[in-house]
Every structure is written in structure tokens, then in C-alpha cells.
Design a protein around this motif. Structure first.
Motif, mmCIF file in Angstrom:
data_model
loop_
_atom_site.group_PDB
_atom_site.id
_atom_site.type_symbol
_atom_site.label_atom_id
_atom_site.label_comp_id
_atom_site.label_asym_id
_atom_site.label_seq_id
_atom_site.Cartn_x
_atom_site.Cartn_y
_atom_site.Cartn_z
ATOM 1 N N ASP A 56 21.435 -13.289 19.277
ATOM 2 C CA ASP A 56 20.284 -13.581 18.415
ATOM 3 C C ASP A 56 20.577 -13.185 16.970
ATOM 4 O O ASP A 56 21.283 -12.202 16.705
ATOM 5 N N VAL A 57 19.992 -13.924 16.057
ATOM 6 C CA VAL A 57 20.143 -13.631 14.630
ATOM 7 C C VAL A 57 19.040 -12.671 14.194
ATOM 8 O O VAL A 57 17.848 -12.911 14.435
ATOM 9 N N ILE A 58 19.444 -11.565 13.585
ATOM 10 C CA ILE A 58 18.504 -10.565 13.070
ATOM 11 C C ILE A 58 18.759 -10.410 11.574
ATOM 12 O O ILE A 58 19.902 -10.224 11.149
ATOM 13 N N ALA A 59 17.711 -10.485 10.788
ATOM 14 C CA ALA A 59 17.829 -10.362 9.338
ATOM 15 C C ALA A 59 17.485 -8.942 8.901
ATOM 16 O O ALA A 59 16.472 -8.386 9.336
ATOM 17 N N ALA A 116 22.905 -3.874 20.093
ATOM 18 C CA ALA A 116 22.151 -4.699 21.048
ATOM 19 C C ALA A 116 22.761 -6.083 21.218
ATOM 20 O O ALA A 116 22.249 -6.881 22.010
ATOM 21 N N GLY A 117 23.835 -6.358 20.486
ATOM 22 C CA GLY A 117 24.506 -7.641 20.627
ATOM 23 C C GLY A 117 24.023 -8.712 19.687
ATOM 24 O O GLY A 117 24.359 -9.897 19.859
ATOM 25 N N ALA A 118 23.224 -8.336 18.686
ATOM 26 C CA ALA A 118 22.690 -9.326 17.757
ATOM 27 C C ALA A 118 23.723 -9.710 16.703
ATOM 28 O O ALA A 118 24.681 -8.972 16.436
ATOM 29 N N ARG A 119 23.514 -10.866 16.102
ATOM 30 C CA ARG A 119 24.293 -11.278 14.936
ATOM 31 C C ARG A 119 23.459 -10.914 13.709
ATOM 32 O O ARG A 119 22.445 -11.552 13.428
ATOM 33 N N VAL A 120 23.854 -9.864 13.026
ATOM 34 C CA VAL A 120 23.054 -9.313 11.927
ATOM 35 C C VAL A 120 23.418 -10.032 10.624
ATOM 36 O O VAL A 120 24.588 -10.075 10.229
ATOM 37 N N ILE A 121 22.395 -10.588 9.963
ATOM 38 C CA ILE A 121 22.578 -11.316 8.713
ATOM 39 C C ILE A 121 21.955 -10.513 7.580
ATOM 40 O O ILE A 121 20.802 -10.063 7.673
ATOM 41 N N ASP A 122 22.708 -10.325 6.513
ATOM 42 C CA ASP A 122 22.228 -9.561 5.353
ATOM 43 C C ASP A 122 21.458 -10.471 4.410
ATOM 44 O O ASP A 122 21.928 -11.557 4.055
ATOM 45 N N VAL A 123 20.291 -9.992 3.995
ATOM 46 C CA VAL A 123 19.432 -10.742 3.079
ATOM 47 C C VAL A 123 19.265 -9.911 1.810
ATOM 48 O O VAL A 123 18.882 -8.739 1.889
ATOM 49 N N PRO A 124 19.553 -10.477 0.652
ATOM 50 C CA PRO A 124 19.468 -9.686 -0.587
ATOM 51 C C PRO A 124 18.039 -9.310 -0.941
ATOM 52 O O PRO A 124 17.074 -9.954 -0.515
ATOM 53 N N LYS A 182 17.112 -19.283 11.664
ATOM 54 C CA LYS A 182 17.138 -18.993 13.091
ATOM 55 C C LYS A 182 16.883 -17.523 13.404
ATOM 56 O O LYS A 182 17.035 -17.092 14.555
ATOM 57 N N ALA A 183 16.493 -16.740 12.423
ATOM 58 C CA ALA A 183 16.278 -15.307 12.659
ATOM 59 C C ALA A 183 15.154 -15.090 13.666
ATOM 60 O O ALA A 183 14.068 -15.654 13.549
#
Length: 504
Positions: free
Chosen positions: A232-235, A251-259, A273-274
Motif C-alpha cells: 500500500d502507498v502511504i504518504a 508494515a510493508g507499505a510503500r512510503v511516499i514523501d510529500v513536500p 493511490k495513497a
């Protein structure tokens, strides 16, 4: 083997004159040290068993007779007989009639083997890649003037009132039947939290909506466990709070950085998709700006459209020093997309390890199960004490006192950063919390400033490691929760002198 017997006792006549007796036997040393005269059989049993398990008594090795051991230890023979019978019954010793008592040959299975790397490994490589959570004071070489963030000043806590509340909790616990409690927490504490949040953070809830956790970190972890599926995508905010990122990564998430910018998290940069967004809207960590109302509404609309969960970490929003308090994101949530997370670590002290959350009602039952699976429930003793501390008005009084004190510390810190140290530091606007960030001048290196401050026994902590992407700015996070006004003045004066000396 050697058996060495000794007593340790406050009663002089029980102490051996030489401090110990050596019993000559066969090949190696095993020590039996008796402390006082209670549970003698238990003391002897545990020490002989430990000597067998760790290899000091080898498989096949012969032990002294029960009579000899009893004499040398100055105990009854029945005591040593009981010990040997227990060890034989459990398989640690074997006895041969007319020959003696020996360490069981089965103990060869416990024989030490050459150390090998990675005999047992964690699942996946994620744990090896996670960074240390946050910079903290060095315990081996503490700075005289420490500006570490996230700590409080325990010297100002009303421990006299707290002791009364703990005594009350002990009396309540003594009358209980020793059963397990509600995973969601103690009813009185949940009621106190609900009332407190309604008056101070405009979070309207019933006490049944509150789930008590072991600090905010567990609340975040439980939310991740309940919502996140691998991939899962987590922001998250960038820069942001590293321990939260670590929870989502683990937890296995795909962590995306948001400015973030001066108005807080950039909602327009959120990945479509977060499944979850983690934010610190009242006092962005670490930079300090609050999220504007426009951004808050935009985030709630975005989450509602996509069915995403927003975790609002309100870690130190109690302290606001300019303007009227900004209401929480949760107070604006009519769609049920916000999980509100709070902690007593910044208002009382971190060792208390009590936090809480108010999740969307759709997640409440799942989170109660997750809490029960995790640790069943938090310490009921501390929950009962804290509930009384809050309901009796001590907590509110303490907060008012600390607000005044932290306001003084913040003003003193800004006085120096905007005065004598203005050529090095530019403080970012921050109206709340117990830390602020100062950006460094263009010709100044973060690591160099920290190293030079350390020489002056001033503990400083950089913000570079809080960026997951390439840091756009270098700066220092100045925590003032654990350092008093006088030490702020002395520390920053010393820092200024050190920096000027190195520039000559």
C-alpha cells in the motif's frame, strides 16, 4: 572443578571469615554464593543449573556428594538432597549407585558452538534498513547545555500530587480481583481524555471512542496494522517524523514523501493511490509551521474522495504562544476519515508511556482487537493514577504552569537567535510546541556547527536526517522543553563565543 561457597548477609555471624570457602574437586570452577538463609535449596539449585547450562560444569563431570556439599555450604543435608533430586528429575544430573552424581551426558546438546553470523534472521531486510528513530542526548557524554527536542522538564512536575494519585491507584488495584482489563483502557482515564480534548482541542467524542495506548508510537503502529496491506502507498511529510515512517515501512507499505511549504503539507502533491496520509498539522514536525485552514479542508476533501485514512499526530499542540489556538483537523472531520493521535509524553514526561487515539468509528472495533493482540492493555496502575490526576484538576493546572514557563524559554531562545546569533541562525516561524527550527546561513555547515557546539558542551541536533529526500535546507532543531531559561542564556552565550573564536 571448584565449588566456591560464600554468604552475603547483613547479619555478621552469618558471614564467613575469609569471605568464601573453596571446595576442591575436579577440573573447573563453579561458584555458589548464598545470600542470607532464605530459600537455600532454591539458591543452590539455580546456581548449579546455571553452571551446567553455560558449560562451566561439563557433561559427565562428577559433583561432590550431597553430604560434602552440605557441610561446606553449612546447610542441612536434606537441602542438598532436595537440590540433587530436582536436578536429576529435570534431567540435568544423573546418579550411579555407589559411584556418585554426574552432569547428564544429554547436556552435550548445549555445548557451545563457534559463533556464526545470522543464525536467526528477521523476516526480510526491512529491519536492517530502518534508521535510528531520532537524535537524542548521548548518555555517555551528556552536554552541559542540551537542546534536545521532545523532552520535558521533570523538575517542574508536581510529584507530590502525582504520588497521591499513584497511592490512590494502588488502593484501587489492591481491591481488584487481578483480572485483565478492557484493551481500550481505563474508563475514568478515557473520560478524562475525552473531556480534555473537547475543551482544549475541539475534539468532540464520547469516552467510549478513546483508545489508550503505550504512547503515540503504539497508536500509529496499531493504525498501520489495522489499515495497511503490503505494498500500500502511504504518504508522509518530508521533512517529517522518522519513527512514523519506520512504522509504515516495517508494515510493508510503500512510503511516499510529500513536500511541505509555509502552509503545511502540499495536498496537490499527494499520490493518488495513497491509502493513508500521516500529518502533524498543529505543529509540523520538525519545521514548526501550522497547516492553514485552506490546506486542512483540501486534505479532508481529498481523503473523503479517495477513502483514505488521515492520521493527525497532535504531539504537542497544547502549547500555543501566538494567536488563538488552531482547532484540530479532527474537529473539522464530518466524513469520518481522521484518526486523532495524542500523547502525554510532551505534557508530563515520556517515561509515562501513555498515549491515546480517537479513530473513525469504522475502525474502532478492529483497533481494539489489534490493541489486545499487541499487549492486551496498557498499565492499569498508571492509567488509574493519570485518570485521577486529570479529573482532580492537577493536569490542567500543570499545563497552565508549563505554558507560562515554556513561553519564557521560547522568548529567551528567540532573543539570542534573532540577536547575537542572527548571523548564523534564522528561526522559522513557529507559534506552538516545545521546539523550534533555525535555518543556517548559506556558508554554514550543519555537521560543523554541531561539532563546534559539542566542544562547548552545547548539545545541538540537525534537521537533515529528518528529510528522506535530499535536504533542501540545513538547520538546527532547538528543543526547550528540558532546558531552563538560565541554561538557555548560558549555553547560547557559550555557543556564540565558540563560533566567533573559530571564525577569527
Amino acid at each position: 572443578m571448584w565449588f566456591r561457597a560464600a554468604y552475603s548477609s547483613s547479619t555478621p555471624q552469618l558471614a564467613l571469615e575469609s569471605g568464601g570457602i573453596a571446595i576442591r574437586a575436579y577440573k573447573m570452577n563453579a561458584h555458589i554464593k548464598l545470600r542470607g538463609r532464605r530459600d537455600l535449596a532454591g539458591q543452590i539449585y539455580r546456581q548449579i543449573r546455571a553452571s551446567i547450562v553455560d558449560g562451566r560444569l561439563a557433561p559427565g563431570e562428577r559433583l561432590p556428594s550431597t553430604r560434602t556439599l552440605a557441610s561446606e555450604l553449612d546447610v542441612s543435608r536434606k537441602t542438598t538432597l532436595d537440590v540433587f533430586e530436582r536436578l536429576i528429575g529435570e534431567g540435568y544430573l544423573r546418579s550411579r549407585t555407589g559411584d556418585g552424581t554426574f552432569v547428564s551426558d544429554e547436556m552435550t546438546r548445549l555445548a557451545p558452538t563457534p559463533p556464526r553470523e545470522r543464525i536467526v534472521q528477521a523476516t526480510g531486510a526491512v529491519w536492517e534498513t530502518l534508521p535510528e528513530a531520532l537524535p537524542a542526548s548521548r548518555k555517555d557524554m551528556p552536554a552541559r547545555f542540551d537542546f534536545v527536542g521532545g523532552v520535558t522538564d521533570k523538575r517542574l512536575f508536581p510529584f507530590d500530587k502525582w504520588r497521591k494519585c499513584v497511592s490512590h491507584a494502588l488502593r484501587i488495584q489492591a481491591r481488584g480481583n487481578g483480572s485483565y482489563h478492557d484493551p481500550s483502557g481505563d474508563q475514568e482515564l478515557r473520560l478524562a481524555i475525552s473531556r480534555y480534548l473537547a475543551s482544549s482541542r475541539a475534539v468532540v467524542s464520547n469516552w467510549q471512542d478513546v483508545i489508550v495506548t503505550n504512547g503515540a508510537q503504539q497508536a500509529i503502529e496499531l493504525l498501520a496494522r489495522a489499515v495497511i496491506r503490503p505494498g500500500d502507498v502511504i504518504a508522509v511529510e518530508d521533512p517529517g517524523y522518522p519513527p512514523a515512517r519506520s512504522v509504515f515501512t516495517a508494515a510493508g507499505a510503500r512510503v511516499i514523501d510529500v513536500p511541505v511549504d509555509k502552509d503545511g503539507l502540499r495536498v496537490d502533491a499527494l499520490p493518488s493511490k495513497a491509502r493513508m496520509v500521516y500529518v502533524t498539522p498543529s505543529h509540523q514536525f520538525p519545521l514548526g509551521m501550522p497547516m492553514t485552514l485552506e490546506r486542512r479542508l483540501a486534505l479532508l476533501e481529498w481523503a473523503h474522495r479517495r477513502g483514505a485514512l488521515v492520521i493527525e499526530d497532535d504531539y504537542d499542540g497544547e502549547y500555543r504562544f501566538e494567536g488563538r489556538p488552531m482547532e484540530s483537523l479532527k474537529s473539522l472531520d464530518n466524513a469520518g476519515v481522521v484518526a486523532y493521535v495524542g500523547t502525554f509524553s510532551k505534557t508530563i514526561f515520556p517515561e509515562l508511556r501513555i498515549g491515546y487515539m480517537i479513530p473513525p468509528s469504522s475502525l474502532a472495533a478492529t483497533l481494539r482487537k489489534a490493541k489486545q493482540v499487541s499487549d492486551w492493555h496498557s498499565s492499569t496502575l498508571m492509567q488509574t493514577a493519570l485518570g485521577k490526576f486529570m479529573l482532580d484538576g492537577y493536569f490542567a493546572k500543570h499545563l497552565r504552569h508549563m505554558h507560562r514557563e515554556y513561553a519564557r524559554r521560547r522568548a529567551t531562545l528567540l532573543e539570542y537567535l534573532q540577536g547575537d546569533l542572527a548571523d548564523v541562525f534564522t528561526p522559522l516561524p513557529s507559534v506552538a510546541g516545545i521546539h523550534l527550527v533555525a535555518i543556517l546561513a548559506d556558508d554554514t555547515n550543519e555537521a560543523d556547527i554541531i561539532a563546534r557546539a559539542n566542544q562547548a558542551s552545547v548539545g545541538l541536533y540537525g534537521i537533515s536526517r529528518m528529510f528522506n529526500t535530499q535536504p533542501s535546507r540545513q538547520g538546527i532543531l532547538f528543543g526547550y522543553g528540558g532546558i531552563g531559561v538560565d541554561d538557555i542564556r548560558s549555553g547560547l552565550t557559550q555557543l556564540g563565543e565558540t563560533l566567533r573564536a573559530t571564525r577569527r
